[in-house]
Design a protein around this motif. Structure first.
Motif, PDB file in Angstrom:
ATOM      1  N   PRO A   1      -6.228  -7.868  -4.436  1.00  0.00           N
ATOM      2  CA  PRO A   1      -5.772  -6.893  -5.433  1.00  0.00           C
ATOM      3  C   PRO A   1      -6.744  -5.732  -5.564  1.00  0.00           C
ATOM      4  CG  PRO A   1      -6.637  -8.874  -6.500  1.00  0.00           C
ATOM      5  CD  PRO A   1      -6.574  -9.166  -5.040  1.00  0.00           C
ATOM      6  N   GLY A   2      -6.189  -4.531  -5.658  1.00  0.00           N
ATOM      7  CA  GLY A   2      -7.007  -3.342  -5.860  1.00  0.00           C
ATOM      8  C   GLY A   2      -7.643  -2.793  -4.606  1.00  0.00           C
ATOM      9  N   ALA A   3      -7.454  -3.454  -3.467  1.00  0.00           N
ATOM     10  CA  ALA A   3      -8.023  -2.972  -2.208  1.00  0.00           C
ATOM     11  C   ALA A   3      -6.944  -2.219  -1.451  1.00  0.00           C
ATOM     12  CB  ALA A   3      -8.558  -4.135  -1.378  1.00  0.00           C
ATOM     13  N   LEU A   4      -7.076  -0.908  -1.392  1.00  0.00           N
ATOM     14  CA  LEU A   4      -6.071  -0.073  -0.735  1.00  0.00           C
ATOM     15  C   LEU A   4      -6.586   0.393   0.611  1.00  0.00           C
ATOM     16  CD1 LEU A   4      -3.418   1.542  -0.765  1.00  0.00           C
ATOM     17  CD2 LEU A   4      -4.642   3.373  -1.951  1.00  0.00           C
ATOM     18  N   LEU A   5      -5.819   0.114   1.647  1.00  0.00           N
ATOM     19  CA  LEU A   5      -6.099   0.643   2.980  1.00  0.00           C
ATOM     20  C   LEU A   5      -4.952   1.556   3.361  1.00  0.00           C
ATOM     21  CD1 LEU A   5      -7.833   0.638   5.575  1.00  0.00           C
ATOM     22  CD2 LEU A   5      -6.438  -1.284   6.376  1.00  0.00           C
ATOM     23  N   LEU A   6      -5.281   2.735   3.848  1.00  0.00           N
ATOM     24  CA  LEU A   6      -4.290   3.702   4.291  1.00  0.00           C
ATOM     25  C   LEU A   6      -4.548   4.054   5.749  1.00  0.00           C
ATOM     26  CD1 LEU A   6      -4.286   6.126   1.222  1.00  0.00           C
ATOM     27  CD2 LEU A   6      -2.447   4.568   1.881  1.00  0.00           C
ATOM     28  N   PRO A   7      -3.526   4.495   6.469  1.00  0.00           N
ATOM     29  CA  PRO A   7      -3.750   4.937   7.842  1.00  0.00           C
ATOM     30  C   PRO A   7      -4.833   6.013   7.892  1.00  0.00           C
ATOM     31  CG  PRO A   7      -1.409   4.745   7.410  1.00  0.00           C
ATOM     32  CD  PRO A   7      -2.098   4.559   6.093  1.00  0.00           C
TER      33      PRO A   7
ATOM     34  N   PHE B   1      -7.750   3.349  -9.444  1.00  0.00           N
ATOM     35  CA  PHE B   1      -6.389   3.199  -9.947  1.00  0.00           C
ATOM     36  C   PHE B   1      -6.066   1.717 -10.093  1.00  0.00           C
ATOM     37  CE2 PHE B   1      -6.122   7.136  -7.275  1.00  0.00           C
ATOM     38  CZ  PHE B   1      -6.033   8.034  -8.335  1.00  0.00           C
ATOM     39  N   ASP B   2      -5.038   1.416 -10.906  1.00  0.00           N
ATOM     40  CA  ASP B   2      -4.670   0.008 -11.029  1.00  0.00           C
ATOM     41  C   ASP B   2      -3.802  -0.411  -9.839  1.00  0.00           C
ATOM     42  OD1 ASP B   2      -1.908   0.541 -11.510  1.00  0.00           O
ATOM     43  OD2 ASP B   2      -2.196   0.573 -13.674  1.00  0.00           O
ATOM     44  N   VAL B   3      -3.472  -1.692  -9.801  1.00  0.00           N
ATOM     45  CA  VAL B   3      -2.800  -2.264  -8.633  1.00  0.00           C
ATOM     46  C   VAL B   3      -1.477  -1.561  -8.344  1.00  0.00           C
ATOM     47  CG1 VAL B   3      -1.645  -4.349  -7.797  1.00  0.00           C
ATOM     48  CG2 VAL B   3      -3.926  -4.517  -8.809  1.00  0.00           C
ATOM     49  N   ARG B   4      -0.656  -1.367  -9.376  1.00  0.00           N
ATOM     50  CA  ARG B   4       0.658  -0.752  -9.147  1.00  0.00           C
ATOM     51  C   ARG B   4       0.523   0.716  -8.742  1.00  0.00           C
ATOM     52  NH1 ARG B   4       4.617  -4.233 -10.317  1.00  0.00           N
ATOM     53  NH2 ARG B   4       4.196  -5.931 -11.790  1.00  0.00           N
ATOM     54  N   GLU B   5      -0.468   1.408  -9.282  1.00  0.00           N
ATOM     55  CA  GLU B   5      -0.700   2.801  -8.896  1.00  0.00           C
ATOM     56  C   GLU B   5      -1.134   2.886  -7.432  1.00  0.00           C
ATOM     57  OE1 GLU B   5      -1.998   4.459 -13.333  1.00  0.00           O
ATOM     58  OE2 GLU B   5      -3.524   3.754 -11.927  1.00  0.00           O
ATOM     59  N   LYS B   6      -2.011   1.974  -7.017  1.00  0.00           N
ATOM     60  CA  LYS B   6      -2.433   1.965  -5.619  1.00  0.00           C
ATOM     61  C   LYS B   6      -1.247   1.669  -4.698  1.00  0.00           C
ATOM     62  CE  LYS B   6      -7.355   0.855  -6.134  1.00  0.00           C
ATOM     63  NZ  LYS B   6      -7.905   1.905  -5.266  1.00  0.00           N
ATOM     64  N   GLN B   7      -0.372   0.774  -5.154  1.00  0.00           N
ATOM     65  CA  GLN B   7       0.794   0.459  -4.329  1.00  0.00           C
ATOM     66  C   GLN B   7       1.713   1.671  -4.197  1.00  0.00           C
ATOM     67  OE1 GLN B   7       0.900  -2.357  -2.731  1.00  0.00           O
ATOM     68  NE2 GLN B   7       2.853  -2.048  -1.704  1.00  0.00           N
ATOM     69  N   ALA B   8       1.856   2.423  -5.286  1.00  0.00           N
ATOM     70  CA  ALA B   8       2.677   3.632  -5.225  1.00  0.00           C
ATOM     71  C   ALA B   8       2.098   4.639  -4.233  1.00  0.00           C
ATOM     72  CB  ALA B   8       2.791   4.259  -6.617  1.00  0.00           C
ATOM     73  N   LEU B   9       0.780   4.750  -4.200  1.00  0.00           N
ATOM     74  CA  LEU B   9       0.146   5.653  -3.239  1.00  0.00           C
ATOM     75  C   LEU B   9       0.357   5.173  -1.809  1.00  0.00           C
ATOM     76  CD1 LEU B   9      -3.174   6.287  -5.207  1.00  0.00           C
ATOM     77  CD2 LEU B   9      -1.378   7.969  -4.756  1.00  0.00           C
ATOM     78  N   LEU B  10       0.269   3.876  -1.592  1.00  0.00           N
ATOM     79  CA  LEU B  10       0.506   3.316  -0.262  1.00  0.00           C
ATOM     80  C   LEU B  10       1.926   3.597   0.211  1.00  0.00           C
ATOM     81  CD1 LEU B  10      -0.332   1.434   2.135  1.00  0.00           C
ATOM     82  CD2 LEU B  10       0.553  -0.464   0.755  1.00  0.00           C
ATOM     83  N   GLU B  11       2.882   3.459  -0.685  1.00  0.00           N
ATOM     84  CA  GLU B  11       4.282   3.561  -0.305  1.00  0.00           C
ATOM     85  C   GLU B  11       4.800   4.992  -0.254  1.00  0.00           C
ATOM     86  OE1 GLU B  11       6.742   0.871  -2.525  1.00  0.00           O
ATOM     87  OE2 GLU B  11       5.376  -0.825  -2.239  1.00  0.00           O
ATOM     88  N   ALA B  12       4.008   5.969  -0.694  1.00  0.00           N
ATOM     89  CA  ALA B  12       4.445   7.363  -0.614  1.00  0.00           C
ATOM     90  C   ALA B  12       4.753   7.706   0.846  1.00  0.00           C
ATOM     91  CB  ALA B  12       3.358   8.284  -1.168  1.00  0.00           C
ATOM     92  N   PRO B  13       5.934   8.251   1.133  1.00  0.00           N
ATOM     93  CA  PRO B  13       6.349   8.447   2.524  1.00  0.00           C
ATOM     94  C   PRO B  13       5.464   9.403   3.328  1.00  0.00           C
ATOM     95  CG  PRO B  13       8.249   8.522   1.062  1.00  0.00           C
ATOM     96  CD  PRO B  13       7.027   8.543   0.187  1.00  0.00           C
ATOM     97  N   THR B  14       4.990  10.477   2.700  1.00  0.00           N
ATOM     98  CA  THR B  14       4.219  11.484   3.423  1.00  0.00           C
ATOM     99  C   THR B  14       2.917  11.760   2.696  1.00  0.00           C
ATOM    100  OG1 THR B  14       5.145  13.381   2.228  1.00  0.00           O
ATOM    101  CG2 THR B  14       6.366  12.595   4.168  1.00  0.00           C
ATOM    102  N   LEU B  15       2.024  12.429   3.398  1.00  0.00           N
ATOM    103  CA  LEU B  15       0.751  12.831   2.799  1.00  0.00           C
ATOM    104  C   LEU B  15       0.982  13.706   1.568  1.00  0.00           C
ATOM    105  CD1 LEU B  15      -2.427  12.885   3.312  1.00  0.00           C
ATOM    106  CD2 LEU B  15      -2.006  15.153   4.272  1.00  0.00           C
ATOM    107  N   GLY B  16       1.934  14.631   1.675  1.00  0.00           N
ATOM    108  CA  GLY B  16       2.212  15.514   0.551  1.00  0.00           C
ATOM    109  C   GLY B  16       2.692  14.763  -0.667  1.00  0.00           C
ATOM    110  N   GLU B  17       3.578  13.789  -0.460  1.00  0.00           N
ATOM    111  CA  GLU B  17       4.073  12.995  -1.589  1.00  0.00           C
ATOM    112  C   GLU B  17       2.971  12.112  -2.164  1.00  0.00           C
ATOM    113  OE1 GLU B  17       8.510  11.755  -0.979  1.00  0.00           O
ATOM    114  OE2 GLU B  17       7.630  12.093   1.001  1.00  0.00           O
TER     115      GLU B  17
END
Length: 231
Positions: free
Chosen positions: A23-29, A191-207
């Motif tokens: 939880p709370g560990a966000l990895l992005l491309p 950010f909290d867990v759900r906020e990090k997940q929202a960032l992960l799931e954003a389709p594009t860099l801009g979003e």
């Protein structure tokens, strides 16, 4: 984001992926995530990854409604989307821990969870296709779709830092390329867990950038520091 030379080819991606539910560990491309591995099951997972594709999936567990709902957070239900990272740095300590760095390759959705490996770590069957563009890069149209208001992002970040008591190296922040900036801020900000997940799931860099701007501005307003924000 330039695809690194060590990135796997899409057609060579594995059908089975070991996962690290944290939880709370966000990895992005394109991002880099250092990890301190000490539990026996995750030591075994790291060994298996090193012997194979070198890929590990980072997936956040779903937040539990009450404390104690999952005594073992590693056994908790998972969000449906994670990010696969390649082990690009590896070290072993005198007390038997592994210090590794995962470099984000591409996201995946969890098609199904498989029975646990004999050593106890979890595995999934990933669906790579929805996020193929993470690995192969976008065309000119996709790059246009990723555009965002950088000035507003930095303004919102300053307000967020002020109300949160955080500090940053502004020379480095301002010098960073757009993709590096958005990825680093998304991964490093608390950010909290759900906020990090929202960032992960954003389709594009801009979003992803627009989502982060909204999070910064909401946090600033919640702390009574909304002066100068634009909507």
């Amino acid at each position: 984001m330039t695809t690194p030379a060590f990135a796997p080819r899409y057609e060579e991606l594995p059908e089975t992926l070991p996962i690290f539910p944290l939880p709370g560990a966000l990895l992005l491309p394109g991002g880099q995530l250092p990890l301190n591995i000490f539990e026996p099951r995750y030591l075994a997972m790291t060994q298996a990854a090193l012997a194979g594709s070198r890929l590990i999936g980072m997936v956040q567990p779903l937040p539990q409604e009450q404390e104690g709902d999952a005594a073992d957070v590693g056994a908790a239900p998972l969000f449906g989307i994670g990010c696969a990272g390649r082990i690009t740095s590896f070290g072993e300590t005198d007390d038997g821990r592994y210090l590794i760095t995962l470099t984000g390759m591409l996201r995946f959705s969890v098609r199904e969870e498989l029975p646990r490996a004999e050593e106890g770590y979890r595995r999934v069957r990933p669906a790579w296709e929805p996020f193929r563009g993470d690995l192969e890069g976008g065309d000119e149209l996709a790059q246009i779709e990723q555009a965002f208001d950088r000035t507003r992002l930095l303004q919102a970040l300053r307000g967020y830092f002020e109300v949160s008591g955080l500090q940053g190296d502004w020379d480095s922040i301002q010098a960073a390329e757009d993709d590096e900036l958005v990825t680093a801020l998304a991964m490093l900000c608390p950010f909290d867990v759900r906020e990090k997940q929202a960032l992960l799931e954003a389709p594009t860099l801009g979003e992803r950038a627009e989502t982060m701007i909204a999070l910064f501005e909401m946090a600033t307003l919640a702390q009574g520091g909304g002066e100068g924000l634009r909507h």
